[in-house]
Design a protein around this motif. Structure first.
Motif, PDB file in Angstrom:
ATOM      1  N   MET A   1       1.962   1.795  -3.483  1.00  0.00           N
ATOM      2  CA  MET A   1       0.868   2.325  -4.306  1.00  0.00           C
ATOM      3  C   MET A   1       0.600   3.799  -3.981  1.00  0.00           C
ATOM      4  O   MET A   1       0.438   4.629  -4.880  1.00  0.00           O
ATOM      5  CB  MET A   1      -0.406   1.511  -4.101  1.00  0.00           C
ATOM      6  CG  MET A   1      -1.601   2.176  -4.761  1.00  0.00           C
ATOM      7  SD  MET A   1      -3.124   1.269  -4.578  1.00  0.00           S
ATOM      8  CE  MET A   1      -2.964   0.113  -5.914  1.00  0.00           C
TER       9      MET A   1
ATOM     10  N   VAL B   1      -3.425  -3.489  -5.766  1.00  0.00           N
ATOM     11  CA  VAL B   1      -2.806  -4.159  -4.620  1.00  0.00           C
ATOM     12  C   VAL B   1      -3.756  -5.257  -4.179  1.00  0.00           C
ATOM     13  O   VAL B   1      -4.950  -4.990  -3.961  1.00  0.00           O
ATOM     14  CB  VAL B   1      -2.592  -3.172  -3.448  1.00  0.00           C
ATOM     15  CG1 VAL B   1      -2.331  -3.929  -2.145  1.00  0.00           C
ATOM     16  CG2 VAL B   1      -1.424  -2.243  -3.735  1.00  0.00           C
TER      17      VAL B   1
ATOM     18  N   SER C   1       0.842  -1.213   0.000  1.00  0.00           N
ATOM     19  CA  SER C   1       0.000   0.000   0.000  1.00  0.00           C
ATOM     20  C   SER C   1       0.865   1.246   0.000  1.00  0.00           C
ATOM     21  O   SER C   1       0.536   2.236  -0.660  1.00  0.00           O
ATOM     22  CB  SER C   1      -0.927   0.015   1.226  1.00  0.00           C
ATOM     23  OG  SER C   1      -1.785  -1.085   1.175  1.00  0.00           O
TER      24      SER C   1
ATOM     25  N   ASP D   1      -6.888  -0.677  -4.304  1.00  0.00           N
ATOM     26  CA  ASP D   1      -6.254  -1.329  -3.153  1.00  0.00           C
ATOM     27  C   ASP D   1      -7.264  -2.301  -2.553  1.00  0.00           C
ATOM     28  O   ASP D   1      -8.264  -1.869  -1.975  1.00  0.00           O
ATOM     29  CB  ASP D   1      -5.829  -0.264  -2.125  1.00  0.00           C
ATOM     30  CG  ASP D   1      -4.825  -0.820  -1.109  1.00  0.00           C
ATOM     31  OD1 ASP D   1      -4.671  -2.056  -1.045  1.00  0.00           O
ATOM     32  OD2 ASP D   1      -4.207  -0.017  -0.394  1.00  0.00           O
TER      33      ASP D   1
ATOM     34  N   PHE E   1     -10.687   1.917  -3.417  1.00  0.00           N
ATOM     35  CA  PHE E   1     -10.098   1.290  -2.245  1.00  0.00           C
ATOM     36  C   PHE E   1     -11.118   0.383  -1.571  1.00  0.00           C
ATOM     37  O   PHE E   1     -12.315   0.463  -1.823  1.00  0.00           O
ATOM     38  CB  PHE E   1      -9.602   2.352  -1.254  1.00  0.00           C
ATOM     39  CG  PHE E   1      -8.353   3.070  -1.731  1.00  0.00           C
ATOM     40  CD1 PHE E   1      -7.630   2.617  -2.816  1.00  0.00           C
ATOM     41  CD2 PHE E   1      -7.901   4.201  -1.081  1.00  0.00           C
ATOM     42  CE1 PHE E   1      -6.481   3.265  -3.257  1.00  0.00           C
ATOM     43  CE2 PHE E   1      -6.750   4.859  -1.508  1.00  0.00           C
ATOM     44  CZ  PHE E   1      -6.044   4.384  -2.594  1.00  0.00           C
TER      45      PHE E   1
END
Ligand SMILES: Nc1ncnc2c1ncn2[C@@H]1O[C@H](COP(=O)(O)OP(=O)(O)OP(=O)(O)O)[C@@H](O)[C@H]1O
Length: 238
Positions: free
Chosen positions: A52, A202, A49, A170, A93
């Motif tokens: 990213m 991710v 993370s 993410d 996210f």
């Protein structure tokens, strides 16, 4: 192959000070071609993370450089970084980051509101993107009343509203049941394939990682493996 949309050159990002300094990302070189899909994988706490966030200009590296469309971002002011992020990137996210009490449409057009776009234009573009994601009938609903899958579709609509070059995701399916996760995953890959939007994901999910053109494995902040070596870029269609 297309020119890199994002390039990390020897990027290090750390937390803490002095002897408590932790290099969450350490000396990462990584180039992402326009239109490719890249999974960032690795164990919990390995720095995925953080990497990213650094690539997405949400965090600044302490050393090294992040280039967007070939431009070094290290000297940009906070406001310039924000504008670049808003223009070029969309975010999906695990946490939806929705404004409760506000309508779906209001949430979707938030990046346009931040960019100072007029209300009529915001509404037109908001409805267009909601229609694309089959959510137009929910435009007036309160965001908090949506199901998990609908919330993530709203988040994808919000990520798309500025016509971004890159979507950063993410753990995009982390909060969803398997079937809904598949639908959301499908949407993200459709955007990558059909619209040439670069996808950087991710994930802990090996199936999701396998769907990406390349995988970057992070271990203790370092990029240990990048597979396959050559990017599988598609032509940028923006
Ligand atoms: N704000 C912070 N302050 C201090 N340390 C942090 C901070 N954010 C992350 N870290 C530390 O940096 C390291 C990398 O964290 P990061 O969240 O990037 O890992 P990750 O691979 O994404 O983990 P996960 O898969 O569990 O989400 C971890 O050791 C974490 O504890």
């Amino acid at each position: 192959m297309s020119a890199p949309v994002i390039e990390c050159r020897n990027v290090t990002r750390s937390y803490g000070r002095g002897e408590n300094t932790l290099n969450a990302v350490a000396g990462v070189d990584l180039s992402v071609a326009a239109g490719e899909s890249l999974a960032i994988v690795g164990k919990s706490g390995s720095g995925k993370s953080t990497l990213m966030h650094t690539m997405a200009l949400l965090d600044r590296p302490i050393s090294g450089a992040v280039l967007v469309h070939g431009t070094e971002t290290g000297n940009l002011s906070g406001r310039q970084l924000e504008r670049l992020r808003n223009q070029e990137f969309g975010f999906v996210f695990q946490q939806f980051f929705l404004i409760a009490g506000q309508s779906v449409l209001h949430n979707v057009v938030l990046p346009l509101t931040i960019a100072g776009i007029r209300p009529a234009e915001r509404r037109r573009r908001g409805m267009e993107v909601l229609e694309r994601l089959d959510m137009a009938d929910k435009a007036k609903s309160r965001a908090e009343n949506l199901s998990g899958g609908q919330k993530q579709r709203l988040v994808i609509a919000r990520a798309l509203i500025t016509n971004p070059a890159v979507i950063f995701a993410d753990e995009p399916t982390g909060n969803l049941d398997a079937a809904t996760g598949q639908i959301v995953e499908g949407l993200l890959f459709d955007l990558n394939r059909e619209h040439g939007i670069t996808l950087i994901v991710v994930t802990h999910d090996p199936d999701l990682a396998d769907r990406c053109g390349r995988q970057a494995m992070i271990h203790d902040g370092r990029l240990t493996t990048l597979t396959p070596a050559a990017p599988t870029a598609v032509e940028e269609s923006r």
